[in-house]
Design an enzyme around this catalytic site. Structure first.
Site, PDB file in Angstrom:
ATOM      1  NE  ARG A   1       3.871  -1.704   6.214  1.00 25.30           N
ATOM      2  CZ  ARG A   1       4.094  -0.924   6.181  1.00 25.30           C
ATOM      3  NH1 ARG A   1       4.326  -0.465   4.891  1.00 25.30           N
ATOM      4  NH2 ARG A   1       3.756  -0.326   7.755  1.00 25.30           N
TER       5      ARG A   1
ATOM      6  CE  LYS B   1       7.053   0.515   9.684  1.00 25.53           C
ATOM      7  NZ  LYS B   1       7.639   1.456   8.410  1.00 25.53           N
TER       8      LYS B   1
ATOM      9  CD  GLU C   1      11.955   3.307   2.111  1.00 29.32           C
ATOM     10  OE1 GLU C   1      11.333   4.031   2.864  1.00 29.32           O
ATOM     11  OE2 GLU C   1      11.436   2.811   0.926  1.00 29.32           O
TER      12      GLU C   1
END
Length: 418
Positions: free
Chosen positions: A162, A264, A300
């Protein structure tokens, strides 16, 4: 200042260690997934007569030069737990012993990293991360098994991948998966006394990738730094594992199509602070965000993914660029399917949320957190009876049992450090 890594990459002549007298045996470690232990499996650190000072930690620490000596003797292992209140650690930073540092210059290749005493770092005021937000972070956990000695990592290669995906989006070089995972292992083992006792929490591992090279015009930084630090943690929400209360936000938005919501990057989290602060001031635990186009589809929560359960069918918003592909989210989906549940990844509306039988959140920090209520445009809907729902409880039990090594890991998700 002379520095050296500890554990696999040991400089035998110039190790720095705290000035208080001690002799320690550093542990070798192994993984159940093809990890070769270092050759220096038994090392003693012994003082030499020369000394050097450093201010790498708050207030400064006096350090002395040490010699690394190979030894087969059975010296006392420094694996006893840190002296803190393990029953009340909460979720906040507790400075530990070591951090891992690795640099990357303009050639795009990372140098060999090293463990350093945890402390402040020095960067240019014109660093890319400070001026243009060129930075990423990850989060994963290490758990101490019931035997008290073995430590488990949970899917670290997923975090590595990720970070690499995020780095590509942010025009940054990134460590290889192997470099990332090895660095995590070294950092956890160097701080093993901070891994909580079984059932008391976990060691939160925070890898950071930052543009630390100086840049004035808008451009990728010329130098990058990869850092890992750790902190023992308990529950993320003050409610613990009790249900949390969410408010649906329909004015502020976390991400936009074509933006960076799916990686992220550090800027994603600063953007939610305003709405989160307002919500917490009103007594809510956190904020649930909607899509910014139609303002009716769930995306989210500030730092975790959302799931709903209706008639035993589990649904969660699909990953489409504005939602972070959570590793706990991915794991829960796989666990649910192995438990016989039907799981759908699709657009989920606010109306479906309000009519759900159960709602829960997932994330590295929260693991699985039941939602007790959701408030939308002044309407409050409650779920369950102040505890886990049947489905979320089952998934939570299986996942945490895997993470802590309480059941056999047929998924091959955990990495054992012994």
């Amino acid at each position: 200042m002379e520095r050296a890594a500890i554990l696999p990459s040991v400089n035998q002549n110039y190790l720095l260690c705290p000035s208080r007298a001690f002799s320690t045996r550093l542990h070798s470690f192994s993984s159940t997934r093809n990890f070769s232990p270092p050759s220096l499996s038994s090392i003693k650190l012994q003082h030499s007569s020369s000394s050097v000072s450093s201010n790498v930690s708050n207030g400064g620490i006096s350090l002395t030069r040490c010699n690394a000596v190979l030894s087969n003797s059975s010296s006392t292992e420094v694996s006893e737990l840190a002296d803190i209140d393990w029953d009340n650690i909460g979720f906040g930073l507790k400075p530990t012993d070591y951090m891992y540092v690795m640099k990357c210059n303009m050639d795009g290749e990372f140098s060999k990293g090293e463990l350093q005493r945890f402390g402040n770092i020095e960067v240019s005021p014109s660093a890319g991360v400070l001026n243009y937000g060129q930075g990423l972070f990850e989060g994963l956990k290490a758990y101490r098994k019931e035997d008290g000695n073995n430590i488990l990592l949970f899917r670290p290669e997923e975090n590595a991948n990720r970070m690499r995906n995020g780095a590509e989006r942010m025009c940054m070089p990134a460590p290889t998966v192997e470099q990332f995972v090895e660095a995590v292992k070294e950092t956890v083992l160097a701080n093993r006394r901070w891994v909580p006792p079984p059932g008391k929490g976990s060691l939160y591992v925070r890898p950071l990738l930052m543009g630390t090279g100086a840049v004035l015009g808008l451009a990728p930084a010329p130098e990058y730094t990869f850092i890992i630090y750790v902190s023992p943690v308990g529950n993320y929400f003050k409610e613990g594992v009790a249900p949390i209360n969410l408010i649906v936000e329909n004015e502020f938005h976390r991400a936009t199509p074509g933006g960076t919501g799916g990686v992220k990057t550090i800027g994603n989290y600063a953007a939610v602070l305003k709405a989160q602060s307002i919500a917490k001031a009103k007594g809510y635990s956190d904020v649930l965000y909607l899509d910014c186009v139609y303002k009716r589809f769930l995306e989210e929560v500030s730092s975790c993914n959302i799931f709903i359960v209706k008639d035993n069918v589990i649904s969660t918003p699909e990953i489409k660029g504005t939602i972070l592909p959570g590793i706990t989210r991915k794991s829960i989906i796989d666990v649910a399917r192995t438990q016989g549940f039907q799981v759908e990844e699709r657009n989920v509306t606010v109306d479906e949320l309000l009519e759900a039988d159960e709602v829960f959140c997932t994330g590295t920090a929260v693991v699985v957190s039941p939602v007790g209520s959701v408030t939308y445009k002044g309407k409050r809907v409650s779920y369950g009876e102040g505890t886990f729902g049947t489905v979320s409880k089952q998934l939570y039990t299986v996942l945490t049992s895997l993470q802590m090594g309480l059941i056999e890991d047929n998924m091959k998700w955990t990495v054992n450090l012994s």
